[in-house]
Design a protein around this motif. Structure first.
Motif, PDB file in Angstrom:
ATOM      1  N   SER A  98      78.077  87.437  19.379  1.00 25.60           N
ATOM      2  CA  SER A  98      78.590  88.523  18.553  1.00 25.60           C
ATOM      3  C   SER A  98      78.198  89.854  19.173  1.00 25.60           C
ATOM      4  CB  SER A  98      78.019  88.447  17.145  1.00 25.60           C
ATOM      5  OG  SER A  98      78.253  89.648  16.442  1.00 25.60           O
ATOM      6  N   GLN A  99      79.090  90.826  19.072  1.00 20.79           N
ATOM      7  CA  GLN A  99      78.762  92.148  19.607  1.00 20.79           C
ATOM      8  C   GLN A  99      77.544  92.727  18.907  1.00 20.79           C
ATOM      9  OE1 GLN A  99      81.484  95.395  18.609  1.00 20.79           O
ATOM     10  NE2 GLN A  99      82.625  93.975  17.294  1.00 20.79           N
ATOM     11  N   TYR A 100      77.264  92.293  17.707  1.00 19.16           N
ATOM     12  CA  TYR A 100      76.140  92.824  16.953  1.00 19.16           C
ATOM     13  C   TYR A 100      74.799  92.261  17.432  1.00 19.16           C
ATOM     14  CZ  TYR A 100      80.031  94.333  14.158  1.00 19.16           C
ATOM     15  OH  TYR A 100      81.210  94.903  13.761  1.00 19.16           O
ATOM     16  N   ASP A 101      74.844  91.293  18.319  1.00 17.20           N
ATOM     17  CA  ASP A 101      73.616  90.763  18.917  1.00 17.20           C
ATOM     18  C   ASP A 101      73.124  91.640  20.065  1.00 17.20           C
ATOM     19  OD1 ASP A 101      74.925  87.410  18.622  1.00 17.20           O
ATOM     20  OD2 ASP A 101      73.538  88.461  17.283  1.00 17.20           O
ATOM     21  N   TYR A 102      73.958  92.575  20.506  1.00 15.23           N
ATOM     22  CA  TYR A 102      73.667  93.334  21.715  1.00 15.23           C
ATOM     23  C   TYR A 102      73.235  94.758  21.391  1.00 15.23           C
ATOM     24  CZ  TYR A 102      75.350  89.363  24.281  1.00 15.23           C
ATOM     25  OH  TYR A 102      75.481  88.097  24.793  1.00 15.23           O
ATOM     26  N   ASP A 103      72.346  95.256  22.243  1.00 13.54           N
ATOM     27  CA  ASP A 103      71.662  96.513  21.939  1.00 13.54           C
ATOM     28  C   ASP A 103      72.158  97.700  22.751  1.00 13.54           C
ATOM     29  OD1 ASP A 103      69.385  94.088  22.022  1.00 13.54           O
ATOM     30  OD2 ASP A 103      69.363  95.334  20.198  1.00 13.54           O
ATOM     31  N   TYR A 104      72.565  97.453  23.985  1.00 14.22           N
ATOM     32  CA  TYR A 104      73.020  98.532  24.855  1.00 14.22           C
ATOM     33  C   TYR A 104      74.326  98.107  25.523  1.00 14.22           C
ATOM     34  CZ  TYR A 104      68.194 100.049  24.320  1.00 14.22           C
ATOM     35  OH  TYR A 104      66.983 100.435  23.799  1.00 14.22           O
ATOM     36  N   TRP A 105      75.200  99.103  25.739  1.00 15.20           N
ATOM     37  CA  TRP A 105      76.536  98.838  26.257  1.00 15.20           C
ATOM     38  C   TRP A 105      76.873  99.771  27.412  1.00 15.20           C
ATOM     39  CZ3 TRP A 105      79.825  95.102  24.167  1.00 15.20           C
ATOM     40  CH2 TRP A 105      79.367  94.473  23.011  1.00 15.20           C
ATOM     41  N   ASP A 155      94.688  88.630  29.630  1.00 13.01           N
ATOM     42  CA  ASP A 155      93.327  89.058  29.973  1.00 13.01           C
ATOM     43  C   ASP A 155      93.223  90.579  30.084  1.00 13.01           C
ATOM     44  OD1 ASP A 155      93.176  86.253  32.190  1.00 13.01           O
ATOM     45  OD2 ASP A 155      92.223  86.422  30.223  1.00 13.01           O
ATOM     46  N   THR A 156      94.344  91.265  29.994  1.00 12.33           N
ATOM     47  CA  THR A 156      94.340  92.725  30.077  1.00 12.33           C
ATOM     48  C   THR A 156      93.516  93.325  28.944  1.00 12.33           C
ATOM     49  OG1 THR A 156      96.483  92.837  31.185  1.00 12.33           O
ATOM     50  CG2 THR A 156      95.784  94.788  29.958  1.00 12.33           C
ATOM     51  N   ALA A 157      92.540  94.140  29.307  1.00  9.90           N
ATOM     52  CA  ALA A 157      91.629  94.731  28.315  1.00  9.90           C
ATOM     53  C   ALA A 157      90.647  95.649  29.038  1.00  9.90           C
ATOM     54  CB  ALA A 157      90.858  93.640  27.566  1.00  9.90           C
ATOM     55  N   VAL A 158      89.890  96.384  28.252  1.00  3.81           N
ATOM     56  CA  VAL A 158      88.708  97.060  28.773  1.00  3.81           C
ATOM     57  C   VAL A 158      87.552  96.075  28.658  1.00  3.81           C
ATOM     58  CG1 VAL A 158      87.129  98.993  28.538  1.00  3.81           C
ATOM     59  CG2 VAL A 158      89.571  99.316  28.088  1.00  3.81           C
ATOM     60  N   TYR A 159      86.846  95.896  29.757  1.00  2.00           N
ATOM     61  CA  TYR A 159      85.743  94.948  29.803  1.00  2.00           C
ATOM     62  C   TYR A 159      84.416  95.697  29.761  1.00  2.00           C
ATOM     63  CZ  TYR A 159      88.814  91.023  30.709  1.00  2.00           C
ATOM     64  OH  TYR A 159      89.775  90.034  30.582  1.00  2.00           O
ATOM     65  N   PHE A 160      83.529  95.214  28.898  1.00  2.61           N
ATOM     66  CA  PHE A 160      82.219  95.840  28.698  1.00  2.61           C
ATOM     67  C   PHE A 160      81.109  94.837  29.004  1.00  2.61           C
ATOM     68  CE2 PHE A 160      83.713  99.562  26.375  1.00  2.61           C
ATOM     69  CZ  PHE A 160      84.916  99.124  25.820  1.00  2.61           C
ATOM     70  N   CYS A 161      80.056  95.316  29.622  1.00  2.00           N
ATOM     71  CA  CYS A 161      78.842  94.501  29.687  1.00  2.00           C
ATOM     72  C   CYS A 161      77.843  95.041  28.663  1.00  2.00           C
ATOM     73  CB  CYS A 161      78.238  94.470  31.084  1.00  2.00           C
ATOM     74  SG  CYS A 161      77.583  96.038  31.661  1.00  2.00           S
ATOM     75  N   ALA A 162      76.928  94.186  28.272  1.00  2.00           N
ATOM     76  CA  ALA A 162      75.972  94.560  27.237  1.00  2.00           C
ATOM     77  C   ALA A 162      74.671  93.810  27.439  1.00  2.00           C
ATOM     78  CB  ALA A 162      76.544  94.250  25.861  1.00  2.00           C
ATOM     79  N   VAL A 163      73.615  94.407  26.921  1.00  2.00           N
ATOM     80  CA  VAL A 163      72.267  93.852  27.026  1.00  2.00           C
ATOM     81  C   VAL A 163      71.785  93.392  25.650  1.00  2.00           C
ATOM     82  CG1 VAL A 163      69.864  94.386  27.504  1.00  2.00           C
ATOM     83  CG2 VAL A 163      71.635  95.319  28.968  1.00  2.00           C
ATOM     84  N   ASP A 164      71.260  92.203  25.627  1.00  2.00           N
ATOM     85  CA  ASP A 164      70.637  91.650  24.422  1.00  2.00           C
ATOM     86  C   ASP A 164      69.145  91.545  24.714  1.00  2.00           C
ATOM     87  OD1 ASP A 164      70.972  88.374  22.788  1.00  2.00           O
ATOM     88  OD2 ASP A 164      69.606  90.047  22.429  1.00  2.00           O
ATOM     89  N   VAL A 165      68.363  92.417  24.114  1.00  2.44           N
ATOM     90  CA  VAL A 165      66.942  92.499  24.463  1.00  2.44           C
ATOM     91  C   VAL A 165      66.054  91.713  23.531  1.00  2.44           C
ATOM     92  CG1 VAL A 165      67.285  94.782  25.468  1.00  2.44           C
ATOM     93  CG2 VAL A 165      66.445  94.581  23.124  1.00  2.44           C
ATOM     94  N   HIS A 166      66.609  91.139  22.469  1.00  2.72           N
ATOM     95  CA  HIS A 166      65.697  90.592  21.474  1.00  2.72           C
ATOM     96  C   HIS A 166      65.958  89.171  21.030  1.00  2.72           C
ATOM     97  CE1 HIS A 166      69.083  92.154  19.138  1.00  2.72           C
ATOM     98  NE2 HIS A 166      68.795  91.211  18.269  1.00  2.72           N
ATOM     99  N   THR A 167      67.055  88.551  21.436  1.00  2.66           N
ATOM    100  CA  THR A 167      67.293  87.175  20.982  1.00  2.66           C
ATOM    101  C   THR A 167      66.927  86.182  22.080  1.00  2.66           C
ATOM    102  OG1 THR A 167      69.605  87.102  21.687  1.00  2.66           O
ATOM    103  CG2 THR A 167      69.153  87.921  19.472  1.00  2.66           C
ATOM    104  N   ARG A 168      66.663  84.949  21.650  1.00  3.31           N
ATOM    105  CA  ARG A 168      66.192  83.912  22.562  1.00  3.31           C
ATOM    106  C   ARG A 168      67.282  83.474  23.545  1.00  3.31           C
ATOM    107  NH1 ARG A 168      61.965  80.354  22.443  1.00  3.31           N
ATOM    108  NH2 ARG A 168      62.284  78.356  23.470  1.00  3.31           N
ATOM    109  N   ASN A 169      68.504  83.313  23.033  1.00  3.33           N
ATOM    110  CA  ASN A 169      69.641  82.913  23.864  1.00  3.33           C
ATOM    111  C   ASN A 169      70.722  83.990  23.787  1.00  3.33           C
ATOM    112  OD1 ASN A 169      68.586  80.377  24.656  1.00  3.33           O
ATOM    113  ND2 ASN A 169      69.094  79.575  22.618  1.00  3.33           N
ATOM    114  N   PRO A 170      71.618  84.053  24.733  1.00  2.00           N
ATOM    115  CA  PRO A 170      72.654  85.088  24.700  1.00  2.00           C
ATOM    116  C   PRO A 170      73.486  85.001  23.430  1.00  2.00           C
ATOM    117  CG  PRO A 170      72.673  83.947  26.806  1.00  2.00           C
ATOM    118  CD  PRO A 170      71.757  83.185  25.919  1.00  2.00           C
ATOM    119  N   GLY A 171      73.685  86.139  22.762  1.00  2.00           N
ATOM    120  CA  GLY A 171      74.477  86.144  21.557  1.00  2.00           C
ATOM    121  C   GLY A 171      75.962  86.065  21.871  1.00  2.00           C
TER     122      GLY A 171
END
Length: 125
Positions: free
Chosen positions: A108-115, A90-106
């Motif tokens: 893929s990282q490409y579904d997300y708009d802000y990090w 589980d060792t890694a850098v963990y990122f949160c991200a916002v998906d502002v435009h899809t109906r359900n959580p994506g």
């Protein structure tokens, strides 16, 4: 524009727990789906889990299912990742991200708009 700041990372022994937080500012947090991703050295960024705006839909990667839990507090504009039974992998850098435009959580990282900038989690064996 949405800004995200993660916190809560650190060094923990295998089998231990951590809770990551991601505080948002800007935009309308209660309308957005949120996701957690992680990236280990030399590896691609991978999906960990996602939660929809109402907390009624949650997805998890198979590798963390049953150990990690995503939750959110819309009043505090914060999303959480509770990580239990941590493993060295589980060792890694963990990122949160916002998906502002899809109906359900994506998933893929490409579904997300802000990090966010990421927070390091290191699990020792």
């Amino acid at each position: 524009q949405v800004q995200l700041v993660e916190s809560g990372g650190g060094l923990v022994q295998a089998g231990g727990s951590l809770r990551l937080s991601c505080a948002a500012s800007g935009g309308t947090f209660s309308r957005y789906n949120m996701g957690w991703f992680r990236q280990a050295p030399g590896k691609e960024r991978e999906f960990v889990g996602g939660i929809n705006y109402a907390s009624s839909i949650r997805y998890y990667a198979d590798s963390v299912k049953g150990r990690f839990t995503i939750s959110r507090d819309n009043a505090k504009k914060t999303v959480y990742l509770q990580m239990n039974s941590l493993k060295p992998e589980d060792t890694a850098v963990y990122f949160c991200a916002v998906d502002v435009h899809t109906r359900n959580p994506g998933i893929s990282q490409y579904d997300y708009d802000y990090w966010g900038q990421g927070t390091q989690v290191t699990v020792s064996s």
